[in-house]
Design a protein around this motif. Structure first.
Motif, PDB file in Angstrom:
ATOM      1  N   PHE A 214      97.508  61.470  97.415  1.00 52.73           N
ATOM      2  CA  PHE A 214      99.059  61.579  97.341  1.00 52.73           C
ATOM      3  C   PHE A 214      99.471  62.841  98.126  1.00 52.73           C
ATOM      4  O   PHE A 214      99.433  63.867  97.505  1.00 52.73           O
ATOM      5  CB  PHE A 214      99.782  61.581  95.920  1.00 52.73           C
ATOM      6  N   PRO A 215      99.833  62.824  99.347  1.00 48.66           N
ATOM      7  CA  PRO A 215      99.764  63.879 100.485  1.00 48.66           C
ATOM      8  C   PRO A 215     101.065  64.514 100.481  1.00 48.66           C
ATOM      9  O   PRO A 215     101.273  65.071 101.402  1.00 48.66           O
ATOM     10  CB  PRO A 215      99.314  63.421 101.798  1.00 48.66           C
ATOM     11  N   SER A 216     102.302  63.944  99.737  1.00 47.69           N
ATOM     12  CA  SER A 216     103.548  64.220  99.943  1.00 47.69           C
ATOM     13  C   SER A 216     103.816  65.804 100.094  1.00 47.69           C
ATOM     14  O   SER A 216     103.080  66.672  99.515  1.00 47.69           O
ATOM     15  CB  SER A 216     104.405  63.844  98.688  1.00 47.69           C
ATOM     16  N   LEU A 217     104.854  66.039 100.883  1.00 48.06           N
ATOM     17  CA  LEU A 217     105.432  67.456 101.013  1.00 48.06           C
ATOM     18  C   LEU A 217     106.249  67.841 100.208  1.00 48.06           C
ATOM     19  O   LEU A 217     106.370  69.148  99.923  1.00 48.06           O
ATOM     20  CB  LEU A 217     105.863  67.543 102.399  1.00 48.06           C
ATOM     21  N   HIS A 218     106.984  66.805  99.458  1.00 49.34           N
ATOM     22  CA  HIS A 218     108.135  67.297  98.498  1.00 49.34           C
ATOM     23  C   HIS A 218     108.366  66.033  97.566  1.00 49.34           C
ATOM     24  O   HIS A 218     108.765  65.101  97.957  1.00 49.34           O
ATOM     25  CB  HIS A 218     109.422  67.709  99.111  1.00 49.34           C
ATOM     26  N   GLU A 219     108.343  66.465  96.165  1.00 47.96           N
ATOM     27  CA  GLU A 219     108.643  65.236  95.182  1.00 47.96           C
ATOM     28  C   GLU A 219     109.427  65.902  94.056  1.00 47.96           C
ATOM     29  O   GLU A 219     109.294  66.934  93.668  1.00 47.96           O
ATOM     30  CB  GLU A 219     107.388  64.755  94.479  1.00 47.96           C
ATOM     31  N   GLY A 220     110.485  65.253  93.655  1.00 50.21           N
ATOM     32  CA  GLY A 220     110.900  65.668  92.366  1.00 50.21           C
ATOM     33  C   GLY A 220     110.337  65.638  91.079  1.00 50.21           C
ATOM     34  O   GLY A 220     110.288  66.476  90.396  1.00 50.21           O
ATOM     35  N   PHE A 221     109.324  64.500  91.143  1.00 51.14           N
ATOM     36  CA  PHE A 221     108.393  64.255  90.044  1.00 51.14           C
ATOM     37  C   PHE A 221     107.190  63.949  90.506  1.00 51.14           C
ATOM     38  O   PHE A 221     105.957  64.355  90.506  1.00 51.14           O
ATOM     39  CB  PHE A 221     109.024  63.409  89.095  1.00 51.14           C
ATOM     40  N   GLY A 222     107.110  62.786  91.449  1.00 54.50           N
ATOM     41  CA  GLY A 222     105.837  62.226  91.868  1.00 54.50           C
ATOM     42  C   GLY A 222     104.992  61.103  91.012  1.00 54.50           C
ATOM     43  O   GLY A 222     103.887  61.244  90.433  1.00 54.50           O
ATOM     44  N   LEU A 223     105.860  60.169  90.633  1.00 56.21           N
ATOM     45  CA  LEU A 223     105.590  59.220  89.773  1.00 56.21           C
ATOM     46  C   LEU A 223     104.396  58.526  90.072  1.00 56.21           C
ATOM     47  O   LEU A 223     103.570  58.144  89.058  1.00 56.21           O
ATOM     48  CB  LEU A 223     106.897  58.176  89.751  1.00 56.21           C
ATOM     49  N   PRO A 224     103.923  58.053  91.380  1.00 57.75           N
ATOM     50  CA  PRO A 224     102.813  57.258  91.689  1.00 57.75           C
ATOM     51  C   PRO A 224     101.425  58.149  91.230  1.00 57.75           C
ATOM     52  O   PRO A 224     100.524  57.596  90.560  1.00 57.75           O
ATOM     53  CB  PRO A 224     102.841  57.389  93.188  1.00 57.75           C
ATOM     54  N   VAL A 225     101.663  59.566  91.134  1.00 55.91           N
ATOM     55  CA  VAL A 225     100.372  60.324  90.715  1.00 55.91           C
ATOM     56  C   VAL A 225     100.177  59.858  89.199  1.00 55.91           C
ATOM     57  O   VAL A 225      99.281  59.501  88.804  1.00 55.91           O
ATOM     58  CB  VAL A 225     100.618  61.649  90.887  1.00 55.91           C
ATOM     59  N   LEU A 226     101.227  59.991  88.493  1.00 57.79           N
ATOM     60  CA  LEU A 226     101.265  59.607  86.818  1.00 57.79           C
ATOM     61  C   LEU A 226     100.902  58.421  86.566  1.00 57.79           C
ATOM     62  O   LEU A 226      99.862  58.104  85.892  1.00 57.79           O
ATOM     63  CB  LEU A 226     102.646  59.960  86.150  1.00 57.79           C
ATOM     64  N   GLU A 227     101.338  57.415  87.347  1.00 59.49           N
ATOM     65  CA  GLU A 227     100.847  56.025  87.141  1.00 59.49           C
ATOM     66  C   GLU A 227      99.585  55.749  87.383  1.00 59.49           C
ATOM     67  O   GLU A 227      98.761  55.076  86.602  1.00 59.49           O
ATOM     68  CB  GLU A 227     101.709  54.932  88.278  1.00 59.49           C
ATOM     69  N   ALA A 228      98.847  56.397  88.515  1.00 60.85           N
ATOM     70  CA  ALA A 228      97.476  56.164  88.798  1.00 60.85           C
ATOM     71  C   ALA A 228      96.640  56.948  87.902  1.00 60.85           C
ATOM     72  O   ALA A 228      95.687  56.142  87.453  1.00 60.85           O
ATOM     73  CB  ALA A 228      97.236  56.973  90.214  1.00 60.85           C
ATOM     74  N   MET A 229      96.940  58.124  87.432  1.00 59.73           N
ATOM     75  CA  MET A 229      96.305  58.819  86.484  1.00 59.73           C
ATOM     76  C   MET A 229      96.230  57.777  85.094  1.00 59.73           C
ATOM     77  O   MET A 229      95.184  57.899  84.238  1.00 59.73           O
ATOM     78  CB  MET A 229      96.653  60.100  85.973  1.00 59.73           C
ATOM     79  N   ASN A 230      97.478  57.455  84.804  1.00 62.50           N
ATOM     80  CA  ASN A 230      97.576  56.558  83.508  1.00 62.50           C
ATOM     81  C   ASN A 230      96.719  55.183  83.579  1.00 62.50           C
ATOM     82  O   ASN A 230      96.304  54.699  82.807  1.00 62.50           O
ATOM     83  CB  ASN A 230      98.919  56.315  83.239  1.00 62.50           C
ATOM     84  N   CYS A 231      96.347  54.605  84.899  1.00 65.83           N
ATOM     85  CA  CYS A 231      95.466  53.612  84.707  1.00 65.83           C
ATOM     86  C   CYS A 231      93.959  53.943  85.221  1.00 65.83           C
ATOM     87  O   CYS A 231      93.035  53.191  85.194  1.00 65.83           O
ATOM     88  CB  CYS A 231      95.954  52.811  86.268  1.00 65.83           C
ATOM     89  N   GLY A 232      93.759  55.295  84.989  1.00 64.76           N
ATOM     90  CA  GLY A 232      92.396  55.739  85.176  1.00 64.76           C
ATOM     91  C   GLY A 232      91.824  56.041  86.511  1.00 64.76           C
ATOM     92  O   GLY A 232      90.588  56.097  86.487  1.00 64.76           O
ATOM     93  N   ALA A 233      92.679  56.061  87.594  1.00 62.87           N
ATOM     94  CA  ALA A 233      92.179  56.291  88.871  1.00 62.87           C
ATOM     95  C   ALA A 233      91.837  57.865  89.065  1.00 62.87           C
ATOM     96  O   ALA A 233      92.712  58.775  88.517  1.00 62.87           O
ATOM     97  CB  ALA A 233      93.297  55.959  89.763  1.00 62.87           C
ATOM     98  N   PRO A 234      90.697  58.127  89.924  1.00 60.46           N
ATOM     99  CA  PRO A 234      90.727  59.601  90.285  1.00 60.46           C
ATOM    100  C   PRO A 234      91.624  59.912  91.320  1.00 60.46           C
ATOM    101  O   PRO A 234      92.078  59.076  91.982  1.00 60.46           O
ATOM    102  CB  PRO A 234      89.349  59.586  90.837  1.00 60.46           C
ATOM    103  N   VAL A 235      92.477  61.034  91.176  1.00 64.42           N
ATOM    104  CA  VAL A 235      93.607  61.322  91.738  1.00 64.42           C
ATOM    105  C   VAL A 235      93.483  62.890  92.406  1.00 64.42           C
ATOM    106  O   VAL A 235      93.014  63.792  91.712  1.00 64.42           O
ATOM    107  CB  VAL A 235      95.002  61.278  90.906  1.00 64.42           C
TER     108      VAL A 235
END
Length: 275
Positions: A214-235
């Motif tokens: 997830f290479p974003s320059l600016h996020e209020g939260f960054g929901l995909p990061v949390l979703e991915a970690m919750n599913c067990g993905a290395p992030v």
């Protein structure tokens, strides 16, 4: 609307989407001549205000609307931010007492995004071991740097790990990404465009991917990061704005402006199993 709100004897009014109402009939504003309970709103981010050159300056009508909404926002009784990062932004860029801004954080839907709720991933077996990104393609998402960082990996790693992109990507955006690929010398067969996917498919992609980037320059939260970690993905993700709050360990963060730094962390993730 304000009269109705004044007679229902509410303890507090929560406005969950304050910036609605541009070119539609959504009504968010209120009339202070009525006796109203305290009014608070959720502040997700102030990206258009902070990056006005990219989000406001090209549309004078929307710029006027947005800046007027900012003034209204500053007159509320309190704000609820979705991250410590968005709290800092509100404190810095808004004329409102920082004591009336509270971080309530955010969350993902654990019914959909969970390692335990594992479903069949057979739909994506054809992708093999792949890197994954999901989201929009607007400039702050920094996808061009991700393409460049991926293209700079050793060829043997690229051959073993395709880059899969999911999200509402338009034909024009796909053409732009293919131009980047040509510029960086990346053969077209190594980038897969899935387009829009359902939450069920997205959760399976998180569970199946070898690495989520997830290479974003600016996020209020960054929901995909949390979703991915919750599913067990290395992030691994950017080391700025809200992403460090979600990742919690600087070892898995990279400088999103530095292609070499991003590429190195991708390389380390693909070659160092202990890491």
């Amino acid at each position: 609307r304000s009269y109705a709100l004044s007679i229902i004897k509410a303890d507090i009014i929560l406005i969950t989407s304050f910036f609605d109402g541009f070119r539609d009939n959504t009504l968010v504003s209120h009339d202070n001549s009525f006796q109203l309970p305290p009014i608070v709103s959720i502040v997700y981010d102030l990206i258009p205000l902070i990056h006005a050159d990219k989000y406001l300056d090209d549309d004078p009508e929307y710029k006027l609307f947005y800046l007027n909404k900012i003034k209204e926002l500053e007159n509320l009784d309190g704000l609820l931010s979705i991250s410590q990062s968005s709290l800092r932004e509100a404190s810095e860029y808004l004329e409102i007492n920082p004591d009336f801004i509270y971080n309530i954080s955010s969350a993902c839907n654990k019914n959909n995004f969970s390692f335990r709720n594992s479903h069949s991933t057979i739909d994506f077996e054809y992708l093999g071991r792949f890197l994954f990104y999901c989201g929009a393609i607007d400039p702050r998402k920094n996808l061009s740097k991700l393409i460049e960082a991926y293209a700079s990996l050793p060829l043997n790693l690229i051959c073993k790990h395709k880059l899969v992109l999911a999200g509402p990507i338009t034909d024009e955006e796909i053409s732009l990404i293919k131009e980047w690929m040509i510029n960086f010398g990346l053969p077209p067969e190594y980038v897969v465009f899935l387009g829009y996917v359902s939450d069920f498919q997205l959760a399976n992609l998180y569970r199946t991917c070898y690495l989520f980037v997830f290479p974003s320059l600016h996020e209020g939260f960054g929901l995909p990061v949390l979703e991915a970690m919750n599913c067990g993905a290395p992030v691994i993700s950017s080391n700025i704005t809200s992403m460090p709050e979600l990742i919690g360990n600087h070892k898995f963060l990279f400088d999103p402006y530095d292609v070499k730094d991003m590429s190195y962390l991708i390389y380390k993730s693909l070659t160092n199993t202990d890491f």
